[in-house]
Design an enzyme around this catalytic site. Sequence first.
Site, PDB file in Angstrom:
ATOM      1  N   HIS A  65       0.829  -1.209   0.000  1.00 30.51           N
ATOM      2  CA  HIS A  65       0.000   0.000   0.000  1.00 30.51           C
ATOM      3  C   HIS A  65       0.860   1.255   0.000  1.00 30.51           C
ATOM      4  O   HIS A  65       1.844   1.343   0.736  1.00 30.51           O
ATOM      5  CB  HIS A  65      -0.914   0.019   1.230  1.00 30.51           C
ATOM      6  CG  HIS A  65      -2.103  -0.862   1.074  1.00 30.51           C
ATOM      7  ND1 HIS A  65      -3.314  -0.405   0.635  1.00 30.51           N
ATOM      8  CD2 HIS A  65      -2.262  -2.182   1.290  1.00 30.51           C
ATOM      9  CE1 HIS A  65      -4.169  -1.405   0.590  1.00 30.51           C
ATOM     10  NE2 HIS A  65      -3.547  -2.507   0.979  1.00 30.51           N
ATOM     11  N   PRO A  66       0.483   2.258  -0.785  1.00 26.94           N
ATOM     12  CA  PRO A  66       1.192   3.544  -0.750  1.00 26.94           C
ATOM     13  C   PRO A  66       0.843   4.303   0.524  1.00 26.94           C
ATOM     14  O   PRO A  66      -0.174   4.025   1.168  1.00 26.94           O
ATOM     15  CB  PRO A  66       0.641   4.275  -1.984  1.00 26.94           C
ATOM     16  CG  PRO A  66      -0.741   3.720  -2.147  1.00 26.94           C
ATOM     17  CD  PRO A  66      -0.646   2.269  -1.713  1.00 26.94           C
ATOM     18  N   ALA A 109      -9.511   4.761   3.165  1.00 29.91           N
ATOM     19  CA  ALA A 109      -9.660   6.189   2.896  1.00 29.91           C
ATOM     20  C   ALA A 109     -10.900   6.540   2.092  1.00 29.91           C
ATOM     21  O   ALA A 109     -11.287   7.708   2.043  1.00 29.91           O
ATOM     22  CB  ALA A 109      -8.413   6.693   2.159  1.00 29.91           C
TER      23      ALA A 109
END
Length: 154
Positions: A65-66, A109
Amino acid sequence: MPLTLSDFNTADAGVVRPILTACLDVPRWVDAILDHRPYTSREALEAAADLPLSSDEIRRAMAAHPRIGEQPAGGWARSEQSGVDNPDAFAAANAEYEAKFGHVYLVCATGRSGDELLGMLRERLGNDPATELAVAGRELLKIAELRLAKAVTA
């Protein structure tokens, strides 16, 4: 291109495996979903996807994941982080979080503003490492569920 549930159930595992891995990069999770095909409904598929993750699996999946606030190159992460409009504010907060916990801040998010996500990060800095890893694991499963819903349609 999304698969229908029927196509998902009948497709070769070699076709489905990369789709599932893009949802959650945990081989045991991918194998469990593949092994329980066919699914009679989306709900049955979602129930199978709600598989508790080990600490090592959480760490492995987080590595794919970034960081929140960085501009992902593409894929689902780019649209999932579309509400993040304050990337500079995340730089210092991410650094503090990573120094404390040793991994990226992971949060589902989708549908959240940058301010909300930043507030959650700051709140989670109060967690001990074991609690935070468990929270991150639950967030991973939320992300996987959203991605699976995009990948496999009714």
